[in-house]
Design a protein around this motif. Structure first.
Motif, mmCIF file in Angstrom:
data_model
loop_
_atom_site.group_PDB
_atom_site.id
_atom_site.type_symbol
_atom_site.label_atom_id
_atom_site.label_comp_id
_atom_site.label_asym_id
_atom_site.label_seq_id
_atom_site.Cartn_x
_atom_site.Cartn_y
_atom_site.Cartn_z
ATOM 1 N N ALA A 119 0.759 -3.317 2.105
ATOM 2 C CA ALA A 119 2.175 -3.383 2.471
ATOM 3 C C ALA A 119 2.965 -2.232 1.861
ATOM 4 C CB ALA A 119 2.765 -4.728 2.033
ATOM 5 N N PRO A 151 7.364 -4.434 3.828
ATOM 6 C CA PRO A 151 6.810 -3.075 3.806
ATOM 7 C C PRO A 151 7.333 -2.296 2.606
ATOM 8 C CG PRO A 151 8.565 -3.248 5.425
ATOM 9 C CD PRO A 151 8.311 -4.638 4.941
ATOM 10 N N TYR A 153 6.723 -8.361 14.664
ATOM 11 C CA TYR A 153 6.180 -9.116 13.524
ATOM 12 C C TYR A 153 4.660 -9.183 13.597
ATOM 13 C CZ TYR A 153 5.452 -13.225 10.454
ATOM 14 O OH TYR A 153 5.029 -14.090 9.468
ATOM 15 N N MET A 185 -1.117 -4.657 11.135
ATOM 16 C CA MET A 185 -1.179 -3.465 10.288
ATOM 17 C C MET A 185 -1.607 -3.830 8.869
ATOM 18 S SD MET A 185 2.232 -1.353 11.513
ATOM 19 C CE MET A 185 1.840 0.162 10.624
ATOM 20 N N ILE A 245 8.504 1.877 7.738
ATOM 21 C CA ILE A 245 9.050 1.642 9.068
ATOM 22 C C ILE A 245 10.121 2.685 9.352
ATOM 23 C CG2 ILE A 245 10.268 0.031 10.576
ATOM 24 C CD1 ILE A 245 9.093 -2.254 8.991
ATOM 25 N N ILE A 300 2.932 0.927 3.902
ATOM 26 C CA ILE A 300 3.464 0.896 5.270
ATOM 27 C C ILE A 300 4.956 1.183 5.219
ATOM 28 C CG2 ILE A 300 3.876 -0.500 7.331
ATOM 29 C CD1 ILE A 300 1.411 -2.143 6.611
ATOM 30 N N LEU A 328 5.146 2.395 11.012
ATOM 31 C CA LEU A 328 5.512 1.571 12.159
ATOM 32 C C LEU A 328 6.739 2.213 12.780
ATOM 33 C CD1 LEU A 328 5.370 -0.902 13.990
ATOM 34 C CD2 LEU A 328 6.543 -2.218 12.188
ATOM 35 N N THR A 353 2.711 -7.131 15.260
ATOM 36 C CA THR A 353 2.206 -5.768 15.057
ATOM 37 C C THR A 353 2.102 -5.471 13.568
ATOM 38 O OG1 THR A 353 3.219 -5.023 17.128
ATOM 39 C CG2 THR A 353 2.616 -3.327 15.525
ATOM 40 N N TYR A 354 3.154 -5.792 12.846
ATOM 41 C CA TYR A 354 3.161 -5.557 11.397
ATOM 42 C C TYR A 354 2.080 -6.386 10.714
ATOM 43 C CZ TYR A 354 4.858 -5.490 6.568
ATOM 44 O OH TYR A 354 4.945 -5.359 5.207
ATOM 45 N N ARG A 355 1.886 -7.638 11.139
ATOM 46 C CA ARG A 355 0.850 -8.492 10.560
ATOM 47 C C ARG A 355 -0.531 -7.854 10.737
ATOM 48 N NH1 ARG A 355 -3.027 -11.862 11.388
ATOM 49 N NH2 ARG A 355 -2.985 -11.548 13.648
ATOM 50 N N LEU A 367 13.115 -7.658 11.718
ATOM 51 C CA LEU A 367 11.803 -7.979 11.158
ATOM 52 C C LEU A 367 11.956 -8.527 9.743
ATOM 53 C CD1 LEU A 367 8.704 -7.963 11.172
ATOM 54 C CD2 LEU A 367 8.798 -5.573 10.437
#
Length: 302
Positions: free
Chosen positions: A139, A171, A127, A133, A144, A142, A76, A129-131, A157
């Motif tokens: 997790a 993440p 948030y 992903m 950042i 991922i 991300l 966007t991350y959800r 976040l």
């Protein structure tokens, strides 16, 4: 300090970028809007990755599959710009390069800027966007990567996940270059002012007055999303902070370290003497290249 960096530093001074953030608020917003006309979302036309555009909360999110096949690991990528400027082609290029070299797909959200939205709206978009992903990647896989205001958003976040009652898992890792924040008290501001004459990009006064821009007239914006050193970093993933020793925001290193220690979260803090804001994302000179390569190596883990 390398000769190449000294030359780059002089050139940055000549651009007068710091003066942009010294403008009165109405002039600053007008100038930012002019600059953003050339920073609108567009699909890359090259074949260096497989690109797609996802609409998330009415905002674009550029995704890039950088490997021969879709990866099970993702990045991300949160661009900087003081919450006023959108990403340019250079941001896309760096995001793609780091994704390719670290073996990760990349999600680059064009989060809403504070020229027309609040920090809460920006955080909510990141948030979401991350959800999304998390529907495609574990997790732990991922990471950042954020720089400047984007690095601040990454920290927001974490706070927002905690505010939402930990509905989402954290993440696997965060790498943050010069996280930006409005000073939470006069001590933080005084420490920023002490570095102001050495900073060629960021003005300390802007960091203090930017709070009104970040709230954008919404009284419901949690103050800890604006004064980020007061955030809730409980459960935060391993976080690597990078600051230049000659930047205003290096004054935030100690408060962030204290906040992480209070939360029991793990972190490393890199402060490179003599370097400018976001030096670790500028591989054009030896010091920046060294930090950039370190970041690629960190993101190649997990």
């Amino acid at each position: 300090m390398s000769i190449r960096y000294q030359i780059a530093k002089r050139l940055v001074r000549l651009t007068g970028m710091k003066k942009l953030f010294q403008l009165p608020q109405d002039e600053l917003l007008k100038k930012a809007e002019q600059m953003n006309r050339k920073r609108q979302f567009h699909m890359p036309k090259d074949t260096k990755a497989r690109y797609a555009d996802r609409m998330i909360l009415d905002c674009h999110c550029l995704t890039m599959e950088t490997q021969p096949k879709k990866s099970d690991r993702a990045l991300l990528f949160l661009f900087g710009g003081g919450m006023l400027l959108g990403p340019d082609n250079g941001d896309v290029k760096i995001a793609r390069d780091i994704g390719r070299r670290s073996g990760r797909d990349v999600w680059l959200p064009y989060y809403p800027l504070c020229t027309g939205h609040s920090m809460l709206e920006a955080t909510q978009m990141v948030y979401e966007t991350y959800r999304q992903m998390l529907l495609e990647y574990e997790a732990a896989h991922i990471a950042i990567l954020g720089f400047s205001s984007g690095a601040g958003l990454a920290l927001d976040l974490v706070t927002y996940i905690n505010l939402q009652g930990n509905e989402l898992p954290m993440p696997g890792r965060m790498v943050l270059s010069s996280p930006g924040t409005c000073p939470a008290d006069e001590t933080e501001f005084a420490d920023m002012e002490a570095l102001n004459s050495r900073d060629v990009l960021v003005d300390a006064a802007y960091m203090k007055t930017a709070g009104a821009l970040m709230a954008h007239g919404d009284p419901n914006v949690p103050q800890k999303l604006i004064h980020i050193t007061r955030g809730d970093f409980t459960g935060a993933p391993m976080t690597h902070f990078y600051y230049g020793g000659d930047e205003v925001l290096a004054a935030c290193a100690k408060p962030f370290a204290s906040a992480y220690e209070k939360a029991g979260a793990k972190y490393t803090m890199h402060i490179e003497p003599g370097m400018c804001h976001c030096y670790s994302m500028l591989p054009w000179f030896p010091e920046g290249k060294r930090a950039y390569e370190e970041i690629v190596a960190l993101l190649s883990q997990d």
